[in-house]
Design a protein around this motif. Sequence first.
Motif, PDB file in Angstrom:
ATOM      1  N   VAL A 306     -12.493 -18.089  31.931  1.00  0.00           N
ATOM      2  CA  VAL A 306     -12.760 -19.647  32.325  1.00  0.00           C
ATOM      3  C   VAL A 306     -10.863 -20.153  31.603  1.00  0.00           C
ATOM      4  O   VAL A 306     -10.669 -19.158  32.079  1.00  0.00           O
ATOM      5  CB  VAL A 306     -13.478 -20.503  31.073  1.00  0.00           C
ATOM      6  CG1 VAL A 306     -14.846 -20.925  30.877  1.00  0.00           C
ATOM      7  CG2 VAL A 306     -12.778 -20.210  29.723  1.00  0.00           C
ATOM      8  N   ILE A 307     -10.503 -21.185  32.509  1.00  0.00           N
ATOM      9  CA  ILE A 307      -9.065 -21.862  32.736  1.00  0.00           C
ATOM     10  C   ILE A 307      -9.235 -21.661  31.348  1.00  0.00           C
ATOM     11  O   ILE A 307      -8.933 -22.325  30.389  1.00  0.00           O
ATOM     12  CB  ILE A 307      -8.545 -22.965  33.418  1.00  0.00           C
ATOM     13  CG1 ILE A 307      -9.652 -22.987  34.914  1.00  0.00           C
ATOM     14  CG2 ILE A 307      -6.595 -23.196  33.289  1.00  0.00           C
ATOM     15  CD1 ILE A 307      -8.530 -21.853  35.761  1.00  0.00           C
ATOM     16  N   ALA A 308      -7.877 -20.887  30.658  1.00  0.00           N
ATOM     17  CA  ALA A 308      -6.717 -20.716  29.570  1.00  0.00           C
ATOM     18  C   ALA A 308      -5.782 -21.489  29.601  1.00  0.00           C
ATOM     19  O   ALA A 308      -5.242 -21.701  28.237  1.00  0.00           O
ATOM     20  CB  ALA A 308      -6.674 -19.711  29.538  1.00  0.00           C
ATOM     21  N   GLY A 309      -5.803 -22.295  30.864  1.00  0.00           N
ATOM     22  CA  GLY A 309      -3.857 -23.621  30.515  1.00  0.00           C
ATOM     23  C   GLY A 309      -3.034 -23.465  32.059  1.00  0.00           C
ATOM     24  O   GLY A 309      -3.967 -22.858  32.841  1.00  0.00           O
ATOM     25  N   ARG A 310      -2.102 -23.867  31.497  1.00  0.00           N
ATOM     26  CA  ARG A 310      -1.792 -23.727  33.190  1.00  0.00           C
ATOM     27  C   ARG A 310      -0.340 -23.174  32.356  1.00  0.00           C
ATOM     28  O   ARG A 310       0.861 -23.612  31.739  1.00  0.00           O
ATOM     29  CB  ARG A 310      -1.184 -25.614  33.549  1.00  0.00           C
ATOM     30  CG  ARG A 310      -2.223 -25.699  34.508  1.00  0.00           C
ATOM     31  CD  ARG A 310      -2.405 -27.390  34.438  1.00  0.00           C
ATOM     32  NE  ARG A 310      -1.249 -27.425  35.564  1.00  0.00           N
ATOM     33  CZ  ARG A 310      -1.716 -26.686  36.883  1.00  0.00           C
ATOM     34  NH1 ARG A 310      -2.218 -26.736  37.303  1.00  0.00           N
ATOM     35  NH2 ARG A 310      -0.322 -27.213  37.587  1.00  0.00           N
ATOM     36  N   THR A 311       0.414 -22.515  33.624  1.00  0.00           N
ATOM     37  CA  THR A 311       1.898 -21.831  32.952  1.00  0.00           C
ATOM     38  C   THR A 311       3.016 -23.708  33.760  1.00  0.00           C
ATOM     39  O   THR A 311       3.986 -22.792  32.424  1.00  0.00           O
ATOM     40  CB  THR A 311       2.824 -21.141  34.716  1.00  0.00           C
ATOM     41  OG1 THR A 311       2.446 -22.417  35.714  1.00  0.00           O
ATOM     42  CG2 THR A 311       1.424 -20.245  34.874  1.00  0.00           C
ATOM     43  N   ASP A 312       2.861 -24.104  33.362  1.00  0.00           N
ATOM     44  CA  ASP A 312       3.860 -25.229  33.048  1.00  0.00           C
ATOM     45  C   ASP A 312       3.267 -26.096  31.936  1.00  0.00           C
ATOM     46  O   ASP A 312       4.100 -27.282  31.468  1.00  0.00           O
ATOM     47  CB  ASP A 312       3.584 -26.181  34.385  1.00  0.00           C
ATOM     48  CG  ASP A 312       2.227 -26.626  35.016  1.00  0.00           C
ATOM     49  OD1 ASP A 312       1.632 -26.691  34.551  1.00  0.00           O
ATOM     50  OD2 ASP A 312       2.729 -27.619  36.236  1.00  0.00           O
ATOM     51  N   ASP A 313       1.694 -25.724  31.147  1.00  0.00           N
ATOM     52  CA  ASP A 313       1.696 -26.503  29.858  1.00  0.00           C
ATOM     53  C   ASP A 313       2.796 -25.907  28.594  1.00  0.00           C
ATOM     54  O   ASP A 313       2.588 -26.943  27.510  1.00  0.00           O
ATOM     55  CB  ASP A 313       0.484 -25.551  29.681  1.00  0.00           C
ATOM     56  CG  ASP A 313      -0.057 -26.474  29.953  1.00  0.00           C
ATOM     57  OD1 ASP A 313      -0.950 -28.036  31.072  1.00  0.00           O
ATOM     58  OD2 ASP A 313      -2.086 -26.487  29.792  1.00  0.00           O
ATOM     59  N   MET A 314       3.577 -24.965  29.058  1.00  0.00           N
ATOM     60  CA  MET A 314       4.644 -24.170  28.562  1.00  0.00           C
ATOM     61  C   MET A 314       5.990 -25.540  27.286  1.00  0.00           C
ATOM     62  O   MET A 314       5.972 -26.496  28.048  1.00  0.00           O
ATOM     63  CB  MET A 314       5.645 -23.121  28.572  1.00  0.00           C
ATOM     64  CG  MET A 314       5.732 -22.696  27.316  1.00  0.00           C
ATOM     65  SD  MET A 314       7.110 -21.197  27.775  1.00  0.00           S
ATOM     66  CE  MET A 314       8.185 -21.901  29.192  1.00  0.00           C
ATOM     67  N   MET A 315       5.573 -25.284  26.394  1.00  0.00           N
ATOM     68  CA  MET A 315       6.721 -26.667  25.577  1.00  0.00           C
ATOM     69  C   MET A 315       7.761 -25.653  25.123  1.00  0.00           C
ATOM     70  O   MET A 315       7.138 -24.919  24.358  1.00  0.00           O
ATOM     71  CB  MET A 315       5.642 -27.264  24.555  1.00  0.00           C
ATOM     72  CG  MET A 315       4.585 -27.814  25.037  1.00  0.00           C
ATOM     73  SD  MET A 315       4.035 -28.717  22.649  1.00  0.00           S
ATOM     74  CE  MET A 315       2.843 -27.422  23.601  1.00  0.00           C
ATOM     75  N   LYS A 316       8.818 -25.362  24.894  1.00  0.00           N
ATOM     76  CA  LYS A 316       9.784 -24.824  24.077  1.00  0.00           C
ATOM     77  C   LYS A 316      10.363 -25.966  23.450  1.00  0.00           C
ATOM     78  O   LYS A 316      11.239 -26.829  23.495  1.00  0.00           O
ATOM     79  CB  LYS A 316      11.225 -24.992  25.282  1.00  0.00           C
ATOM     80  CG  LYS A 316      11.919 -23.431  24.864  1.00  0.00           C
ATOM     81  CD  LYS A 316      13.047 -23.187  26.213  1.00  0.00           C
ATOM     82  CE  LYS A 316      13.830 -22.057  25.865  1.00  0.00           C
ATOM     83  NZ  LYS A 316      12.776 -20.277  25.935  1.00  0.00           N
TER      84      LYS A 316
END
Length: 411
Positions: A306-316
């Motif tokens: 199942v989709i665990a998230g997106r590579t562009d979900d990241m918050m710095k």
Amino acid sequence: MQISEAQIKLVNDRIQALVRAESFYGKKLEEAGIEKIETAEDFLKLPFSEKNDLREAYPLGLRTAPEEDIVRIHSSSGTTGLPVIIPYTQKDVDDWALMFARCYEMAGLTKKDRVQITPGYGLWTAGIGFQAGAERLGAMVVPMGPGNTDKQLQMMQDMQSTVLCATSSYALLLAEEIQKRGIRDKIYLKKGVIGSERWGQKMRDRISSELGIELYDIYGLTEIYGPGIGISCKYDNGMHYWDDYIYLEIIDPVTLQPVADGEWGEIVITTLVKEGAPLIRYRTHDMSRIIPGDCQCGSKYPRIDVIAGRTDDMMKIKGVNVFPKQIEEILQQFTELSSEYQIRISHLDGKDTMRIYVETNGSVDFLDMAKRVASRVKSRIGFTPLVKVVEIGLLPRSEKKTKRVIDERYN
């Protein structure tokens, strides 16, 4: 999972079509001097395609089939720039319906089911895809579209709908409304086919238990037909995808190199037979892994997790890379909390601040709960967030996708 000889032949057919059409990707292939591939190693030399490439092709630069063969377009959201327009031939429409019908069959649906469809219709691929697949299967469609919860529940009762197609956010909203109104005994649902957004185990358990239904994850994206290119089976151990229509890779999003089966990375998809707008090595930015081995259900179609998230979900934040999934995993450890949460990131007095809003019932000490959550988050990501505990139902519910991360630093 290495590309097969049969898949390489199909890729070469698409390469030739792209070059003939002089589409954006065809020109990219010409510039790279690529006319065909012979081996799996050759395939890995093919350039990636990205959503920005597709936007630059607006409005119809992706069209690869002759214009007289295009019967429909769909479009992705244009919230972050120009929308992506995807042309479809009649074969593409038929292939998509067939794949979606497979999904329903994998979930155990039959012609006797009544399928209530709540995702949106129109330019978005969701509603019409769910409908075409159900009609291909021969099931009865109740094409509601999104919103108007009173009418949704009335039709659900009167039509005795047995299958709910929805985003997880709207499925939860409906489940809560059914409980609130005390009409569970008037609901005939048996299964839920859920897609369009990542959802955690706690949310899944709430929807399943409150509605008393089996849940199936469906996968897809506008650029690659739409929902229906993969679905979980009754053993709920990953999603089977249709490898006669798509070739799926998992790559390291940093090095862009393939990872071994079983390792997490970014999904990259190549359409094998799509005519209107074929895509080669399209970076989805969805995070998953190929699940090795055979499934208990006996299907030979391969599986991804199942989709665990997106590579562009990241918050710095404060120099730390944080993913929403990390916060969600921490919150799932607290049985007192509901599945709903919201993260707000602000820049105050010269520094970044993360606020996390969570829900619980009135029997819990809100201040103590906030301290415990903050402590657990700090131990995981290295800094202490501000945690605000509210009563169940106060955080927003959505008829589409729930926005869980709000970054106010750049507003």
